[in-house]
Design a protein around this motif. Structure first.
Motif, short mmCIF file in Angstrom:
data_model
loop_
_atom_site.label_atom_id
_atom_site.label_comp_id
_atom_site.label_asym_id
_atom_site.label_seq_id
_atom_site.Cartn_x
_atom_site.Cartn_y
_atom_site.Cartn_z
N VAL A 76 18.36 5.62 9.48
CA VAL A 76 17.73 6.70 10.45
C VAL A 76 18.02 7.75 9.26
O VAL A 76 18.93 7.73 8.72
N VAL A 77 17.12 8.73 9.75
CA VAL A 77 17.26 9.98 9.31
C VAL A 77 17.22 11.19 10.30
O VAL A 77 16.49 10.99 11.24
N TYR A 113 14.82 10.71 13.21
CA TYR A 113 13.81 9.91 12.97
C TYR A 113 14.33 8.42 12.53
O TYR A 113 15.23 8.21 11.76
N GLY A 114 13.32 7.49 12.80
CA GLY A 114 13.61 6.14 12.74
C GLY A 114 12.92 5.91 11.10
O GLY A 114 11.98 6.39 10.80
N LEU A 115 13.81 5.12 10.12
CA LEU A 115 13.21 4.73 8.93
C LEU A 115 13.09 3.13 8.81
O LEU A 115 12.52 2.78 7.93
N TYR A 170 20.52 10.81 5.43
CA TYR A 170 20.04 9.55 5.56
C TYR A 170 20.96 8.67 5.59
O TYR A 170 21.83 8.68 5.03
N ASN A 171 21.00 7.91 6.64
CA ASN A 171 22.31 6.94 7.11
C ASN A 171 21.88 5.49 7.26
O ASN A 171 21.05 5.21 7.58
N ALA A 174 8.65 8.24 13.89
CA ALA A 174 8.60 7.67 12.53
C ALA A 174 8.66 8.71 11.55
O ALA A 174 7.94 9.83 11.82
N LEU A 175 9.49 8.68 10.58
CA LEU A 175 9.49 9.87 9.73
C LEU A 175 8.14 9.57 8.60
O LEU A 175 8.10 8.78 8.01
N PRO A 176 7.32 10.67 8.35
CA PRO A 176 6.03 10.41 7.54
C PRO A 176 6.56 9.89 6.36
O PRO A 176 7.40 10.48 5.63
N ALA A 177 5.87 9.09 5.51
CA ALA A 177 6.07 8.60 4.35
C ALA A 177 6.41 9.62 3.33
O ALA A 177 7.43 9.59 2.22
N ALA A 178 5.69 10.86 3.32
CA ALA A 178 5.76 11.81 2.35
C ALA A 178 7.17 12.42 2.28
O ALA A 178 7.59 13.14 1.41
N TYR A 179 7.96 12.50 3.50
CA TYR A 179 9.07 13.14 3.64
C TYR A 179 10.52 12.32 3.39
O TYR A 179 11.49 12.40 3.68
#
Length: 319
Positions: A100-101, A93-95, A136-137, A166-171
């Protein structure tokens, strides 16, 4: 040993046989999963993550900022052994433009089929027969030659990320990391439903050359061994055996990485142990590692595990 398929355009799948270099009471499995993260990010972002360089030609490294393991009641990292066969799915996922996650699901090969891995499964409804890893890198580079101090954020040339889901904000792991950095613990308000049974345990660890990776940085997987050494020393002060230490069932393990260290650095390790007030009396230890000379926070960890159900452990759980 593994073979790789492409399950969907966003999910990387591989079939893995656990070998001697991937298991045991050490960080070998965690290091292997970290390698899978670099491979998954490189493939997802159409780049060579192992040879990335900044725009001005300096080496860029996909550093681990947060590493979390979630285990079920039927599988956990220390139970894996020679010849176990797993199906592993990985998703990136993009952060941000520099981070990235990556999520991984490790499932026994004979598990029933299930949907492609997604963040909601990891956070909201993990399966009890699966092992999950969240990485989480952030891209970093050295600001000073031959030093692991003052590392800086540096996205490499050719890093493509806008196409990633996109990674949901809650996660997002950012909140947990921010809390750990500010408070030097993932549990600033204590562990819900648990009592503090060891309020302050301290020991030290000297970073050695065997803790470094191939580019001279303190290896992300070495932190697992460093924190395990502190837990083992605490364990021994409670009169518990090495056999019980090896038999503990790991449920959750988090590490926040906030700086690095040169060989010879002495780390001051502090720990607190919490015990659940109700059966099955799971325990949580939260730990912090600081540079003893400078006081700088190097890393924070938290582990939740089920201790062996021996009489001595159960007696301590009630006190």
């Amino acid at each position: 040993m593994s073979t790789v398929d492409q399950a969907t355009p966003q999910v990387r799948e591989r079939h893995v046989t656990i070998t001697p270099s991937m298991c045991g009471p050490n960080a070998l499995l965690f290091g292997t999963v970290g390698d899978w993260t670099w491979e998954a990010v490189g493939e997802a972002c159409a780049m060579d993550a192992f040879r990335a360089v900044t725009h001005d030609g300096r080496p860029a490294y996909l550093a681990f900022h947060y590493y979390r393991i979630r285990a079920g009641l039927r599988i956990h990292p220390y139970a894996l052994t020679f010849g176990d066969r797993l199906t592993v799915q990985s998703r990136v996922y993009g952060l941000s433009n520099e981070s990235v996650v990556t999520l991984h699901r490790l499932a026994p090969e004979n598990s029933r089929s299930f949907a492609p891995l997604a963040a909601a499964e990891f956070h909201d409804h993990p399966r009890q027969d699966c092992l999950y890893v969240e990485n989480y890198n952030r891209w970093i580079s050295r600001s000073m030659a031959n030093s692991n101090q003052a590392l800086v954020s540096s996205a490499p040339a050719g890093f493509r990320h806008t196409h990633l889901p996109a990674l949901p904000a809650a996660y997002s792991p950012r909140k947990a990391c921010g809390t750990a950095r500010r408070s030097a613990t993932f549990h600033p308000a204590g562990v819900p439903g648990s009592s503090l049974t060891v309020p302050d345990f301290q020991t030290t660890y000297r970073v050695g050359i065997r803790d470094l990776n191939g580019v001279g940085l303190l290896y992300f997987a070495a932190y697992f061994g460093i924190f395990d050494s502190a837990l083992h020393r605490l364990w021994s002060t409670l009169g518990r055996s090495d056999q019980d230490f090896l038999a503990r069932h790991l449920l959750d393990h988090r590490i926040g990485y906030f700086s690095n260290a040169d060989p010879g650095t002495v780390l001051r390790l502090t720990a607190r142990l919490w015990t659940a007030r109700r059966a099955p009396y799971e325990e949580t230890v939260d730990l912090a590692a600081r540079n003893e000379a400078s006081g700088e926070l190097v890393a924070v960890a938290a582990m939740t595990f089920l201790p062996p159900a021996g009489p001595s452990v159960r007696k301590e759980a009630h006190t």
